[in-house]
Write a protein that holds these residues in place. Structure first.
Motif, PDB file in Angstrom:
ATOM      1  N   LEU A 118       0.873  -1.176   0.000  1.00 20.95           N
ATOM      2  CA  LEU A 118       0.000   0.000   0.000  1.00 20.95           C
ATOM      3  C   LEU A 118       0.905   1.219   0.000  1.00 20.95           C
ATOM      4  N   VAL A 125      -5.110  -0.249  -5.422  1.00 27.75           N
ATOM      5  CA  VAL A 125      -4.277  -1.412  -5.125  1.00 27.75           C
ATOM      6  C   VAL A 125      -4.556  -2.552  -6.106  1.00 27.75           C
ATOM      7  N   GLY A 128      -5.632  -6.716  -4.749  1.00 26.18           N
ATOM      8  CA  GLY A 128      -5.736  -6.658  -3.295  1.00 26.18           C
ATOM      9  C   GLY A 128      -6.425  -7.864  -2.703  1.00 26.18           C
ATOM     10  N   LYS A 147      -4.581  -8.583   6.208  1.00 23.05           N
ATOM     11  CA  LYS A 147      -5.583  -8.186   5.229  1.00 23.05           C
ATOM     12  C   LYS A 147      -6.813  -7.580   5.890  1.00 23.05           C
ATOM     13  N   VAL A 150      -7.186  -3.601   6.726  1.00 18.08           N
ATOM     14  CA  VAL A 150      -7.408  -2.556   5.732  1.00 18.08           C
ATOM     15  C   VAL A 150      -8.727  -2.830   5.015  1.00 18.08           C
ATOM     16  N   LEU A 152     -10.883  -2.719   1.772  1.00 18.83           N
ATOM     17  CA  LEU A 152     -10.664  -2.694   0.333  1.00 18.83           C
ATOM     18  C   LEU A 152     -12.000  -2.563  -0.388  1.00 18.83           C
ATOM     19  N   ALA A 167      -8.005   1.392  -1.168  1.00 18.69           N
ATOM     20  CA  ALA A 167      -7.643   0.971   0.183  1.00 18.69           C
ATOM     21  C   ALA A 167      -7.833   2.109   1.176  1.00 18.69           C
ATOM     22  N   THR A 170      -2.903   4.140   2.961  1.00 19.06           N
ATOM     23  CA  THR A 170      -2.025   4.425   1.821  1.00 19.06           C
ATOM     24  C   THR A 170      -0.556   4.504   2.195  1.00 19.06           C
TER      25      THR A 170
END
Length: 325
Positions: A118, A125, A128, A147, A150, A152, A167, A170
């Motif tokens: 990221l 992304v 992802g 995972k 974050v 998504l 995302a 960053t």
């Protein structure tokens, strides 16, 4: 400056290209775009050691410089490889090495644990959903997050073979990572440009008008020759950027974007406009090029960096500096 690869390095690039071209056929790409099940390239990429191109030998890698990774990235672009090989091998692995995560590096090299990244210069992304963990870039190195750490949000890419996500995290810009990313992106754009020219040359041989192949017409030949020439001028700029870094990276990315856009426009014209349609294979490579033009800094971003470099007095200008390496 010598841009030649050693025999071993060239053999590695050639082996990667053979796998890319042989396995990632247009038929495979079309099947993937249609949501059909296809054979996985992951075992072959792992067996060839491509995820460890830039990893240290003591961790099971090949310990090659960025120039070799760029050669593989160009071959990947030419074949239109949809797997995130370049992102993982060229970005994630060097970050993990810098962070001191040897066990994770070995897991990635073995094809066991796909880890994404990221970073601000790639706001959307890629792949992802495929990654189990992420490296959030910091000014130096990065930090690992799972995972589920974050959010998504799935987005629709212009490239039907790329899954991209917005995302919630960053990170910070990392100069080393930003330069690697821009160089590898430029390399892929060069490969894509080369593929679009080759496809247009083959079409120009087959397509007839006035009982002659359109490739025999001077206007068509000159258009394709112009693109080919621009590719040959852009490739050494990319290799120079891989070796020297700094302002050369901005030059290379701008040149690669311009080359890819010219290649796409010319290919569409040679195909009589049909290249823009789904029925013609050209669109798979053209759309990939358009997508990559915006990653790791778009044209405006890199032109602004070059503008600052010239106007703040850092650039050595004048005829006595023009041809220095």
């Amino acid at each position: 400056m010598d841009f030649q690869f050693t025999d071993d390095q060239q053999d590695l690039i050639d082996a990667a290209k053979a796998v890319f071209d042989g396995e990632n056929t247009v038929e495979r790409m079309r099947a993937m775009a249609a949501g059909k099940e296809t054979s996985s390239l992951w075992p072959q990429l792992t067996e060839l050691g491509l995820f460890g191109v830039m990893a240290p030998e003591k961790l099971g890698g090949l310990e090659q410089p960025l120039t070799v990774m760029a050669g593989i990235a160009e071959a990947s672009g030419y074949a239109g490889v949809p797997e995130p090989l370049i992102e993982i091998a060229g970005i994630t692995v060097p970050l993990l090495v810098e962070m001191g995560e040897p066990d994770l590096v070995k897991a990635v090299l073995g094809g066991v644990t796909p880890i994404g990244f990221l970073t601000p210069l790639v706001p959307n992304v890629p792949f992802g959903n495929f990654c189990e963990k992420f490296v959030v870039t910091r000014t130096a190195g990065g930090a690992l997050i799972p995972k589920d750490g974050v959010n998504l949000e799935a987005l629709k890419s212009i490239d039907p073979l790329r899954s991209i996500f917005k995302a919630s995290v960053t990170g910070d810009q990392n100069p080393d990572t930003d330069q690697r990313g821009a160089v590898l992106c430029a390399a892929q754009l060069i490969g894509l440009s080369h593929r679009m020219v080759d496809m247009s040359v083959e079409y120009a041989k087959d397509r007839h008008q006035f009982s002659k192949p359109i490739g025999s017409f001077q206007a068509v030949k000159h258009q394709l020759a112009n693109v080919y020439t621009q590719i040959e001028f852009t490739r050494p700029m990319m290799h120079l950027a891989a070796i020297k870094g700094g302002v050369a990276v901005h030059n290379a990315k701008v040149a690669a974007i311009d080359t890819a856009m010219l290649a796409a426009e010319t290919a569409i014209q040679v195909h009589g406009g049909m290249g823009y349609t789904y029925e013609v294979d050209l669109h798979l490579f053209m759309k990939r090029a358009w997508a990559l033009c915006g990653e790791w800094g778009d044209r405006n971003y890199h032109m602004k960096k070059l503008e600052d470099y010239v106007l703040n007095g850092a650039a050595e200008l004048g005829p006595d500096h023009t041809f220095r390496g």
